[in-house]
Design an enzyme around this catalytic site. Sequence first.
Site, mmCIF file in Angstrom:
data_model
loop_
_atom_site.group_PDB
_atom_site.id
_atom_site.type_symbol
_atom_site.label_atom_id
_atom_site.label_comp_id
_atom_site.label_asym_id
_atom_site.label_seq_id
_atom_site.Cartn_x
_atom_site.Cartn_y
_atom_site.Cartn_z
ATOM 1 N N ASP A 35 -0.422 7.670 -7.508
ATOM 2 C CA ASP A 35 0.390 7.138 -8.598
ATOM 3 C C ASP A 35 0.749 8.249 -9.586
ATOM 4 O O ASP A 35 -0.010 9.201 -9.762
ATOM 5 C CB ASP A 35 -0.402 6.025 -9.305
ATOM 6 C CG ASP A 35 0.488 5.159 -10.174
ATOM 7 O OD1 ASP A 35 1.727 5.236 -10.055
ATOM 8 O OD2 ASP A 35 -0.064 4.395 -10.997
ATOM 9 N N ASN A 37 4.039 9.742 -9.839
ATOM 10 C CA ASN A 37 5.152 10.632 -9.467
ATOM 11 C C ASN A 37 6.291 10.535 -10.495
ATOM 12 O O ASN A 37 6.884 11.544 -10.875
ATOM 13 C CB ASN A 37 5.724 10.239 -8.096
ATOM 14 C CG ASN A 37 4.738 10.478 -6.968
ATOM 15 O OD1 ASN A 37 3.685 11.051 -7.184
ATOM 16 N ND2 ASN A 37 5.082 10.037 -5.774
ATOM 17 N N GLY A 38 6.587 9.299 -10.901
ATOM 18 C CA GLY A 38 7.693 9.077 -11.850
ATOM 19 C C GLY A 38 7.404 9.755 -13.179
ATOM 20 O O GLY A 38 8.265 10.446 -13.747
ATOM 21 N N HIS A 52 8.491 12.278 -6.456
ATOM 22 C CA HIS A 52 8.068 11.873 -5.105
ATOM 23 C C HIS A 52 8.068 13.101 -4.173
ATOM 24 O O HIS A 52 7.194 13.257 -3.341
ATOM 25 C CB HIS A 52 9.002 10.800 -4.540
ATOM 26 C CG HIS A 52 8.981 9.511 -5.325
ATOM 27 N ND1 HIS A 52 7.808 8.942 -5.751
ATOM 28 C CD2 HIS A 52 9.975 8.682 -5.740
ATOM 29 C CE1 HIS A 52 8.082 7.817 -6.412
ATOM 30 N NE2 HIS A 52 9.390 7.642 -6.421
ATOM 31 N N SER A 80 4.249 -0.007 -1.391
ATOM 32 C CA SER A 80 3.652 -1.350 -1.366
ATOM 33 C C SER A 80 4.733 -2.402 -1.091
ATOM 34 O O SER A 80 5.928 -2.128 -1.230
ATOM 35 C CB SER A 80 2.988 -1.640 -2.710
ATOM 36 O OG SER A 80 3.980 -1.795 -3.705
ATOM 37 N N ASN A 83 6.849 -2.629 -3.971
ATOM 38 C CA ASN A 83 7.803 -1.530 -4.194
ATOM 39 C C ASN A 83 9.211 -1.862 -3.700
ATOM 40 O O ASN A 83 10.182 -1.205 -4.085
ATOM 41 C CB ASN A 83 7.323 -0.226 -3.535
ATOM 42 C CG ASN A 83 6.165 0.432 -4.256
ATOM 43 O OD1 ASN A 83 5.370 1.155 -3.656
ATOM 44 N ND2 ASN A 83 6.035 0.202 -5.558
ATOM 45 N N TRP A 84 9.344 -2.921 -2.875
ATOM 46 C CA TRP A 84 10.695 -3.330 -2.448
ATOM 47 C C TRP A 84 11.522 -3.798 -3.640
ATOM 48 O O TRP A 84 12.748 -3.907 -3.544
ATOM 49 C CB TRP A 84 10.627 -4.451 -1.398
ATOM 50 C CG TRP A 84 10.144 -4.009 -0.047
ATOM 51 C CD1 TRP A 84 8.984 -4.393 0.564
ATOM 52 C CD2 TRP A 84 10.808 -3.126 0.881
ATOM 53 N NE1 TRP A 84 8.870 -3.782 1.795
ATOM 54 C CE2 TRP A 84 9.970 -3.003 2.022
ATOM 55 C CE3 TRP A 84 12.001 -2.403 0.859
ATOM 56 C CZ2 TRP A 84 10.302 -2.214 3.124
ATOM 57 C CZ3 TRP A 84 12.336 -1.612 1.956
ATOM 58 C CH2 TRP A 84 11.491 -1.529 3.065
ATOM 59 N N ARG A 209 -6.225 0.043 -11.854
ATOM 60 C CA ARG A 209 -5.893 -1.192 -11.105
ATOM 61 C C ARG A 209 -6.021 -0.932 -9.611
ATOM 62 O O ARG A 209 -5.889 0.210 -9.160
ATOM 63 C CB ARG A 209 -4.426 -1.577 -11.345
ATOM 64 C CG ARG A 209 -4.118 -2.198 -12.658
ATOM 65 C CD ARG A 209 -2.681 -2.701 -12.635
ATOM 66 N NE ARG A 209 -1.703 -1.626 -12.513
ATOM 67 C CZ ARG A 209 -1.246 -0.889 -13.519
ATOM 68 N NH1 ARG A 209 -1.685 -1.125 -14.734
ATOM 69 N NH2 ARG A 209 -0.366 0.067 -13.325
ATOM 70 N N SER A 211 -3.966 -2.760 -7.473
ATOM 71 C CA SER A 211 -2.574 -2.911 -7.028
ATOM 72 C C SER A 211 -2.434 -3.410 -5.581
ATOM 73 O O SER A 211 -1.643 -2.875 -4.806
ATOM 74 C CB SER A 211 -1.805 -1.589 -7.202
ATOM 75 O OG SER A 211 -1.783 -1.232 -8.556
ATOM 76 N N GLU A 222 -16.763 3.269 -3.467
ATOM 77 C CA GLU A 222 -16.896 3.906 -4.774
ATOM 78 C C GLU A 222 -15.491 4.208 -5.280
ATOM 79 O O GLU A 222 -14.598 4.547 -4.492
ATOM 80 C CB GLU A 222 -17.688 5.218 -4.653
ATOM 81 C CG GLU A 222 -19.117 5.042 -4.192
ATOM 82 C CD GLU A 222 -19.969 4.249 -5.181
ATOM 83 O OE1 GLU A 222 -19.728 4.361 -6.395
ATOM 84 O OE2 GLU A 222 -20.865 3.513 -4.722
HETATM 85 C C1 FPP Z 1 3.837 6.012 -7.164
HETATM 86 O O1 FPP Z 1 4.392 6.736 -8.241
HETATM 87 C C2 FPP Z 1 4.245 6.613 -5.899
HETATM 88 C C3 FPP Z 1 4.994 5.979 -4.943
HETATM 89 C C4 FPP Z 1 5.462 4.600 -5.091
HETATM 90 C C5 FPP Z 1 5.433 6.670 -3.713
HETATM 91 C C6 FPP Z 1 4.449 7.619 -3.129
HETATM 92 C C7 FPP Z 1 5.197 8.482 -2.153
HETATM 93 C C8 FPP Z 1 4.968 9.780 -1.923
HETATM 94 C C9 FPP Z 1 3.882 10.533 -2.549
HETATM 95 C C10 FPP Z 1 5.836 10.556 -0.983
HETATM 96 C C11 FPP Z 1 5.877 10.062 0.412
HETATM 97 C C12 FPP Z 1 4.547 9.901 1.034
HETATM 98 C C13 FPP Z 1 4.282 10.043 2.347
HETATM 99 C C14 FPP Z 1 2.920 9.752 2.882
HETATM 100 C C15 FPP Z 1 5.290 10.472 3.311
HETATM 101 P P1 FPP Z 1 5.341 5.991 -9.264
HETATM 102 O O2 FPP Z 1 6.746 6.192 -8.835
HETATM 103 O O3 FPP Z 1 4.941 4.557 -9.390
HETATM 104 O O4 FPP Z 1 5.024 6.792 -10.568
HETATM 105 P P2 FPP Z 1 5.014 6.228 -12.067
HETATM 106 O O5 FPP Z 1 3.945 5.182 -12.118
HETATM 107 O O6 FPP Z 1 4.693 7.457 -12.867
HETATM 108 O O7 FPP Z 1 6.395 5.695 -12.348
#
Ligand code: FPP
Length: 266
Positions: A35, A37-38, A52, A80, A83-84, A209, A211, A222
Site C-alpha cells: 500500500d 503507491n499513490g 505503481h 483487490s 480495486n475494480w 487494516r 482490507s 504475525e
Molecule cells: C496500493 O497503493 C497498490 C495497488 C492497488 C497496486 C499494487 C500494484 C503494484 C505494486 C504493481 C504491480 C504488481 C505486480 C505484482 C505485478 P494505492 O494506490 O492504494 O496507494 P495509496 O493508498 O497511497 O493511494
Amino acid sequence: MPTFDFSAIEQCSNEELDARVDRARLPRHVAVIMDGNGRWAKARFMPRIAGHYEGMKSVREVVTGCREIGIQALTLYAFSQENWKRPSEEIGLLMKLMESYLQTELSLLLEQDIRFMTIGRTELLPKPVLEWIQKVETATRDCQTMILTVAVSYGGRGEIVDALRGIIEDYRDGKVTIHDIDEALVEQHLYTAALPELDLLIRTSGEARISNFLLWQIAYAELHLTKTLWPDFRRRELLVALLDYQTRERRFGGTTAPDLTGTSGA
Ligand code: FPP
C-alpha cells in the site's frame, strides 16, 4: 526468545541486518499488502501510476530477497476485488503494468526457480493479462525454490464463498458427508490450499487494516505494520520485518510455541 534492539536499527548496515536474520527461524509464508503507491507519487507531484511503476521495483526486490533468504512462499496483494471501483484509466494502466511485469519477469522467475501462481477471480481480468498469467503459471509449474502468489481481483470473503461452493458441490456429488466438514477440508478448498501456513503478514503505508486479504489464513499470522510506503519498501525493510517476526513468541492460543518447523530448538 531472541531480542533485537529496534531503536538501534538506523545505525545498522544492510549487511548487519542480513547477518542477524536467523535462517533457522524464518516464516514459511510471508504475505504483503502493498500500500502507498499513490501517496508516494503524490508526494513527488507525479501521477499515481508512477507510484505503481516504482512499486513494481519493490516487487522485484522483495521477490528476489525472499527467495535468496529462504522464504518458501510469498503472496502479494496486487489488485483487490474492491480495486475494480477505481477510475477506469488507473485500472487500465495497472493491467498494462501487470502484463509487462509478467513479460519481463518470466525469465528471471525461471532462472531463480520461482513458481508463479495467482489467486482471485482472475476470469474478470482482460484477456491479454489472463493469457500471460496462464503462460507464466505453466512455464514455472515445476519450479521448486519458492512459490510467488499474486492476488489479483482477489477478496478474502469471496475466497471463503468459493470454498463453500466447492464443499457443497462435493456434498451434492456424494464425495463428502456433513461429518467430513472440518477446518482441514475448508483449507483444501481455499485458493491457497497448496501453500504453507501463513506466518507473517506485512502491511505498508501506516494503515492498520486487513482490507479483505487472506481472512481465513491470517488466524495465527504475525502482523508487521510499517509506515514505509510500498515503493520505498526494499530489501532493508524486508530484513526489518523478518527481524520483527523473530522477536515474537508464537503461542497459537497455547502457552508455549510449538515446533512447527520440524527442527529441534526452533
Ligand atoms: C496500493 O497503493 C497498490 C495497488 C492497488 C497496486 C499494487 C500494484 C503494484 C505494486 C504493481 C504491480 C504488481 C505486480 C505484482 C505485478 P494505492 O494506490 O492504494 O496507494 P495509496 O493508498 O497511497 O493511494
